[in-house]
Design a protein around this motif. Structure first.
Motif, PDB file in Angstrom:
ATOM      1  N   ALA A  20       0.652  -1.372   0.033  1.00  0.00           N
ATOM      2  CA  ALA A  20      -0.047   0.008  -0.083  1.00  0.00           C
ATOM      3  C   ALA A  20       0.841   1.119  -0.031  1.00  0.00           C
ATOM      4  O   ALA A  20       0.264   2.323  -0.351  1.00  0.00           O
ATOM      5  CB  ALA A  20      -1.029   0.045   1.382  1.00  0.00           C
ATOM      6  N   PHE A  21       2.210   1.042   0.069  1.00  0.00           N
ATOM      7  CA  PHE A  21       2.782   2.369   0.180  1.00  0.00           C
ATOM      8  C   PHE A  21       3.121   2.947  -1.066  1.00  0.00           C
ATOM      9  O   PHE A  21       3.319   2.079  -2.438  1.00  0.00           O
ATOM     10  CB  PHE A  21       4.420   2.052   0.686  1.00  0.00           C
ATOM     11  CG  PHE A  21       5.028   3.009   1.183  1.00  0.00           C
ATOM     12  CD1 PHE A  21       4.712   3.655   2.610  1.00  0.00           C
ATOM     13  CD2 PHE A  21       6.245   3.618   0.649  1.00  0.00           C
ATOM     14  CE1 PHE A  21       5.472   5.092   2.974  1.00  0.00           C
ATOM     15  CE2 PHE A  21       7.079   4.742   1.152  1.00  0.00           C
ATOM     16  CZ  PHE A  21       6.379   5.432   2.445  1.00  0.00           C
ATOM     17  N   PRO A  22       2.959   4.090  -1.394  1.00  0.00           N
ATOM     18  CA  PRO A  22       2.704   4.702  -2.603  1.00  0.00           C
ATOM     19  C   PRO A  22       4.032   4.840  -3.484  1.00  0.00           C
ATOM     20  O   PRO A  22       4.621   6.025  -3.907  1.00  0.00           O
ATOM     21  CB  PRO A  22       2.041   6.268  -2.555  1.00  0.00           C
ATOM     22  CG  PRO A  22       2.555   6.552  -1.160  1.00  0.00           C
ATOM     23  CD  PRO A  22       2.871   5.277  -0.289  1.00  0.00           C
ATOM     24  N   VAL A  23       4.465   3.726  -3.991  1.00  0.00           N
ATOM     25  CA  VAL A  23       5.812   3.604  -4.934  1.00  0.00           C
ATOM     26  C   VAL A  23       5.483   3.141  -6.358  1.00  0.00           C
ATOM     27  O   VAL A  23       6.129   3.260  -7.007  1.00  0.00           O
ATOM     28  CB  VAL A  23       6.908   2.954  -4.244  1.00  0.00           C
ATOM     29  CG1 VAL A  23       7.359   3.644  -2.906  1.00  0.00           C
ATOM     30  CG2 VAL A  23       6.608   1.263  -4.006  1.00  0.00           C
ATOM     31  N   GLY A  24       4.016   2.668  -6.258  1.00  0.00           N
ATOM     32  CA  GLY A  24       3.611   2.471  -7.581  1.00  0.00           C
ATOM     33  C   GLY A  24       4.398   0.930  -7.829  1.00  0.00           C
ATOM     34  O   GLY A  24       4.423   0.437  -9.379  1.00  0.00           O
ATOM     35  N   GLY A  25       4.710   0.022  -7.138  1.00  0.00           N
ATOM     36  CA  GLY A  25       5.385  -1.302  -7.494  1.00  0.00           C
ATOM     37  C   GLY A  25       4.632  -2.226  -8.058  1.00  0.00           C
ATOM     38  O   GLY A  25       5.141  -2.797  -8.944  1.00  0.00           O
ATOM     39  N   PHE A  26       3.351  -2.140  -7.817  1.00  0.00           N
ATOM     40  CA  PHE A  26       2.250  -3.112  -8.627  1.00  0.00           C
ATOM     41  C   PHE A  26       2.423  -2.791 -10.043  1.00  0.00           C
ATOM     42  O   PHE A  26       1.987  -3.829 -10.605  1.00  0.00           O
ATOM     43  CB  PHE A  26       0.788  -2.751  -8.067  1.00  0.00           C
ATOM     44  CG  PHE A  26       0.463  -1.492  -8.425  1.00  0.00           C
ATOM     45  CD1 PHE A  26      -0.220  -1.122  -9.750  1.00  0.00           C
ATOM     46  CD2 PHE A  26       0.489  -0.257  -7.587  1.00  0.00           C
ATOM     47  CE1 PHE A  26      -0.381   0.119 -10.022  1.00  0.00           C
ATOM     48  CE2 PHE A  26       0.071   1.189  -7.623  1.00  0.00           C
ATOM     49  CZ  PHE A  26      -0.431   1.210  -9.269  1.00  0.00           C
ATOM     50  N   ALA A  27       2.738  -1.810 -10.630  1.00  0.00           N
ATOM     51  CA  ALA A  27       2.828  -1.595 -11.940  1.00  0.00           C
ATOM     52  C   ALA A  27       4.221  -2.513 -12.992  1.00  0.00           C
ATOM     53  O   ALA A  27       4.220  -2.180 -14.069  1.00  0.00           O
ATOM     54  CB  ALA A  27       2.873   0.013 -12.340  1.00  0.00           C
ATOM     55  N   TYR A  28       5.022  -2.912 -11.938  1.00  0.00           N
ATOM     56  CA  TYR A  28       6.244  -3.542 -12.518  1.00  0.00           C
ATOM     57  C   TYR A  28       6.467  -4.982 -12.373  1.00  0.00           C
ATOM     58  O   TYR A  28       6.051  -5.102 -11.388  1.00  0.00           O
ATOM     59  CB  TYR A  28       7.629  -2.581 -11.939  1.00  0.00           C
ATOM     60  CG  TYR A  28       7.595  -1.091 -12.275  1.00  0.00           C
ATOM     61  CD1 TYR A  28       7.752  -0.405 -13.465  1.00  0.00           C
ATOM     62  CD2 TYR A  28       6.851  -0.440 -11.147  1.00  0.00           C
ATOM     63  CE1 TYR A  28       7.820   0.922 -13.516  1.00  0.00           C
ATOM     64  CE2 TYR A  28       7.021   1.035 -11.305  1.00  0.00           C
ATOM     65  CZ  TYR A  28       7.237   1.626 -12.549  1.00  0.00           C
ATOM     66  OH  TYR A  28       7.196   3.141 -12.630  1.00  0.00           O
ATOM     67  N   SER A  29       7.105  -5.538 -13.496  1.00  0.00           N
ATOM     68  CA  SER A  29       7.258  -6.979 -13.247  1.00  0.00           C
ATOM     69  C   SER A  29       8.771  -7.349 -13.599  1.00  0.00           C
ATOM     70  O   SER A  29       9.158  -8.443 -13.512  1.00  0.00           O
ATOM     71  CB  SER A  29       6.354  -7.783 -14.269  1.00  0.00           C
ATOM     72  OG  SER A  29       6.917  -7.699 -15.489  1.00  0.00           O
ATOM     73  N   GLY A  30       9.652  -6.265 -13.662  1.00  0.00           N
ATOM     74  CA  GLY A  30      11.036  -6.508 -13.825  1.00  0.00           C
ATOM     75  C   GLY A  30      11.151  -7.692 -14.974  1.00  0.00           C
ATOM     76  O   GLY A  30      12.438  -8.459 -14.977  1.00  0.00           O
ATOM     77  N   GLY A  31      10.576  -7.585 -16.073  1.00  0.00           N
ATOM     78  CA  GLY A  31      10.788  -8.510 -17.197  1.00  0.00           C
ATOM     79  C   GLY A  31       9.957  -9.723 -16.975  1.00  0.00           C
ATOM     80  O   GLY A  31      10.212 -10.614 -18.139  1.00  0.00           O
ATOM     81  N   LEU A  32       9.428 -10.059 -15.959  1.00  0.00           N
ATOM     82  CA  LEU A  32       8.741 -11.385 -15.652  1.00  0.00           C
ATOM     83  C   LEU A  32       7.650 -11.348 -16.657  1.00  0.00           C
ATOM     84  O   LEU A  32       7.341 -12.572 -17.036  1.00  0.00           O
ATOM     85  CB  LEU A  32       8.130 -11.339 -14.211  1.00  0.00           C
ATOM     86  CG  LEU A  32       7.239 -12.505 -14.005  1.00  0.00           C
ATOM     87  CD1 LEU A  32       8.385 -13.759 -14.161  1.00  0.00           C
ATOM     88  CD2 LEU A  32       6.866 -12.587 -12.544  1.00  0.00           C
ATOM     89  N   GLU A  33       6.868 -10.328 -17.011  1.00  0.00           N
ATOM     90  CA  GLU A  33       5.889 -10.434 -17.940  1.00  0.00           C
ATOM     91  C   GLU A  33       6.299 -11.219 -19.346  1.00  0.00           C
ATOM     92  O   GLU A  33       5.597 -11.981 -20.004  1.00  0.00           O
ATOM     93  CB  GLU A  33       5.058  -9.020 -18.211  1.00  0.00           C
ATOM     94  CG  GLU A  33       4.018  -9.029 -19.328  1.00  0.00           C
ATOM     95  CD  GLU A  33       3.194  -7.970 -19.201  1.00  0.00           C
ATOM     96  OE1 GLU A  33       1.902  -8.070 -19.537  1.00  0.00           O
ATOM     97  OE2 GLU A  33       3.488  -7.048 -18.887  1.00  0.00           O
ATOM     98  N   ALA A  34       7.508 -10.380 -19.763  1.00  0.00           N
ATOM     99  CA  ALA A  34       8.226 -10.870 -21.089  1.00  0.00           C
ATOM    100  C   ALA A  34       8.568 -12.496 -20.810  1.00  0.00           C
ATOM    101  O   ALA A  34       8.449 -13.106 -21.997  1.00  0.00           O
ATOM    102  CB  ALA A  34       9.265 -10.096 -21.302  1.00  0.00           C
ATOM    103  N   ALA A  35       9.227 -12.804 -19.656  1.00  0.00           N
ATOM    104  CA  ALA A  35       9.538 -14.349 -19.573  1.00  0.00           C
ATOM    105  C   ALA A  35       8.289 -15.192 -19.467  1.00  0.00           C
ATOM    106  O   ALA A  35       8.209 -16.300 -20.091  1.00  0.00           O
ATOM    107  CB  ALA A  35      10.233 -14.305 -18.342  1.00  0.00           C
ATOM    108  N   VAL A  36       7.032 -14.656 -19.154  1.00  0.00           N
ATOM    109  CA  VAL A  36       5.735 -15.371 -19.200  1.00  0.00           C
ATOM    110  C   VAL A  36       5.562 -15.618 -20.680  1.00  0.00           C
ATOM    111  O   VAL A  36       5.141 -16.856 -21.126  1.00  0.00           O
ATOM    112  CB  VAL A  36       4.775 -14.733 -18.153  1.00  0.00           C
ATOM    113  CG1 VAL A  36       3.369 -15.685 -18.537  1.00  0.00           C
ATOM    114  CG2 VAL A  36       5.233 -14.953 -16.763  1.00  0.00           C
ATOM    115  N   GLN A  37       5.364 -14.608 -21.466  1.00  0.00           N
ATOM    116  CA  GLN A  37       4.922 -14.501 -22.817  1.00  0.00           C
ATOM    117  C   GLN A  37       5.986 -15.670 -23.733  1.00  0.00           C
ATOM    118  O   GLN A  37       5.777 -16.267 -24.341  1.00  0.00           O
ATOM    119  CB  GLN A  37       5.069 -13.343 -23.395  1.00  0.00           C
ATOM    120  CG  GLN A  37       4.381 -13.141 -24.837  1.00  0.00           C
ATOM    121  CD  GLN A  37       4.552 -11.716 -25.609  1.00  0.00           C
ATOM    122  OE1 GLN A  37       5.590 -11.371 -25.513  1.00  0.00           O
ATOM    123  NE2 GLN A  37       3.199 -11.266 -25.565  1.00  0.00           N
ATOM    124  N   SER A  38       7.281 -15.670 -23.172  1.00  0.00           N
ATOM    125  CA  SER A  38       8.098 -16.286 -23.727  1.00  0.00           C
ATOM    126  C   SER A  38       8.436 -17.726 -23.579  1.00  0.00           C
ATOM    127  O   SER A  38       8.954 -18.742 -23.934  1.00  0.00           O
ATOM    128  CB  SER A  38       9.565 -15.537 -23.859  1.00  0.00           C
ATOM    129  OG  SER A  38       9.557 -14.188 -24.438  1.00  0.00           O
TER     130      SER A  38
END
Length: 223
Positions: A20-38
């Motif tokens: 809940a701390f407002p750093v916006g971490g929920f918006a990032y996956s560190g490349g994991l999303e591309a790893a899932v797609q690949s």
């Protein structure tokens, strides 16, 4: 600055590294999303391997080393400035740079609500790990606890991202966090006694996925 009583330090870490701390971490996956797609990550087991690699040999390990150095350098402006510059220079892709700098800037702004000072040499482009380490030290929060909490929060965010990407369910995610506790504690202990000479990684695929995500057409995350 003297260390805060254990409970007070714990409360600050829980607040700063909460989802809940407002750093916006929920918006990032560190490349994991591309790893899932690949299909490099496609199950709870392959996600576990991915996270173990990042913790032991990749970006999370380097983040822990940089956090520890920033914590030790918090009262030395020039030394802290050099750590901040190094952390930014080590970003391996445009999205990685965006991720660490935006979260770091947001963290510094939000953490200014606490009485401990935010070092003047840090700005809104500061890498997240450096911002957390320096602010924790300025607030008297111990290094060992800070590194462990930071790594746990980072891993938790990646597990949450994997759940949203359909890689695993919530129960599997909780089980994975339980499994990784010992590894997180081990890497946090190593980071406490680390120096900048310990920086380095061997995660070519993870780095490639971060780069590939920059041109991925359909995506949920910014990195």
């Amino acid at each position: 600055m003297r260390e805060r009583p254990a409970v007070e330090g714990l409360l600050r870490l829980m607040a700063w590294l909460s989802p809940a701390f407002p750093v916006g971490g929920f918006a990032y996956s560190g490349g994991l999303e591309a790893a899932v797609q690949s299909e490099h990550v496609s199950s709870a087991e392959t996600l576990k391997d991915w996270l173990l690699t990042l913790l032991r040999n990749g970006s999370l390990r380097n983040d822990a080393v940089l956090l520890a150095e920033a914590h030790r350098a918090a009262a030395e402006d020039e030394r802290l400035r050099e750590v901040a510059e190094l952390a930014t220079a080590l970003a391996g892709s445009a999205e990685r740079h965006l991720e660490i700098s935006r979260q770091g800037g947001a963290f510094l702004a939000a953490a200014s609500a606490w009485p401990g000072s935010v070092p003047d040499v840090l700005d809104d482009g500061t890498a997240y790990s450096v911002a957390v380490g320096a602010v924790a030290a300025s607030n008297g929060v111990g290094l060992a606890e800070t590194v462990a909490a930071f790594l746990h929060a980072a891993v938790s965010q990646l597990v949450s991202a994997a759940i949203r990407l359909g890689v695993l369910g919530q129960s599997q995610g909780v089980a994975l966090l339980s499994f990784l506790e010992e590894v997180i504690a081990e890497q946090a202990e190593k980071a406490v006694s680390s120096t900048l000479e310990d920086l380095g990684s061997a995660t070519l695929v993870a780095d490639q996925m971060s780069l590939r995500h920059e041109t991925q057409h359909s995506r949920l995350f910014l990195s």
